[in-house]
Design a protein around this motif. Structure first.
Motif, PDB file in Angstrom:
ATOM      1  N   LYS A  17     -14.338  21.112 -35.135  1.00  0.00           N
ATOM      2  CA  LYS A  17     -14.826  22.377 -35.670  1.00  0.00           C
ATOM      3  C   LYS A  17     -13.930  23.527 -35.199  1.00  0.00           C
ATOM      4  O   LYS A  17     -13.609  23.628 -34.013  1.00  0.00           O
ATOM      5  N   THR A 107     -18.747  13.900 -40.068  1.00  0.00           N
ATOM      6  CA  THR A 107     -18.686  15.347 -40.221  1.00  0.00           C
ATOM      7  C   THR A 107     -17.258  15.797 -40.003  1.00  0.00           C
ATOM      8  O   THR A 107     -16.609  15.390 -39.041  1.00  0.00           O
ATOM      9  N   TRP A 109     -14.173  19.142 -41.378  1.00  0.00           N
ATOM     10  CA  TRP A 109     -13.958  20.456 -41.953  1.00  0.00           C
ATOM     11  C   TRP A 109     -12.753  20.370 -42.883  1.00  0.00           C
ATOM     12  O   TRP A 109     -11.690  19.879 -42.490  1.00  0.00           O
ATOM     13  N   GLU A 134     -17.609  22.999 -43.326  1.00  0.00           N
ATOM     14  CA  GLU A 134     -18.146  21.749 -42.791  1.00  0.00           C
ATOM     15  C   GLU A 134     -18.729  20.902 -43.921  1.00  0.00           C
ATOM     16  O   GLU A 134     -19.508  21.390 -44.745  1.00  0.00           O
TER      17      GLU A 134
END
Length: 170
Positions: A17, A107, A109, A134
């Protein structure tokens, strides 16, 4: 001045992230760049119509609508790369983006720049991120048996940004 979209899409993919809500140019340039491995003719990466609901007051005649949550269509097709030795090994990290997205419910980005700059030019402060943020991955599918070996991955948008400028900073 108008520009052809041909060769102008620059992608960035990260398993980490970014520090802020909008990644810096330094962060974007450190991410995986799959721009030459995403099949341009099969890109689905765009905001779509927002949720809508009726919000009519008692004194209004006719319907009145209000906007709700934003929606997005997000799916990419990755062309696969291997060494020619038959080992199935990655060629100099070219398959890194697909490796990052191939496991369901991961997950990550993903960001797209689509401007007058070529896709080979690095990210810079002031560049516009068309859409990114995201996402969660779905299971890759095999889109066909013609051309190159490729896999299509649909993404579930979680926290997206659209039409924002890359901030200055490291």
């Amino acid at each position: 001045m108008k520009f052809s979209a041909d060769g102008k899409k620059k992608w960035a993919v990260s398993l980490t992230k970014p520090a802020g809500p909008i990644p810096t140019a330094t962060e974007l340039n450190a991410m995986i760049d799959p721009s030459c491995m995403i099949l341009d003719s099969d890109v689905t990466w765009s905001p779509t119509a927002s949720d809508r609901f009726n919000e009519k007051t008692s004194c209004q005649k006719g319907n009145s609508q209000a906007l709700g949550a934003s929606n997005y269509e997000t799916a990419l097709t990755f062309i696969r790369e291997w060494l020619t030795t038959g080992t199935g090994a990655d060629i100099e990290g070219l398959d890194a983006a697909y490796q990052a997205v191939k496991v369901k419910d991961s997950t990550l980005w993903i960001y797209l720049r689509e401007t007058d700059k070529d896709s080979t030019e690095p990210w810079a402060a002031g560049d516009e991120i068309f859409l990114g943020g995201e996402v969660k991955t779905d299971t890759p599918t095999r889109p066909g048996n013609d051309g190159n070996i490729k896999r299509r991955v649909e993404f579930l948008p979680q926290n997206m940004i659209s039409e924002v400028l890359v901030p200055a900073g490291v």
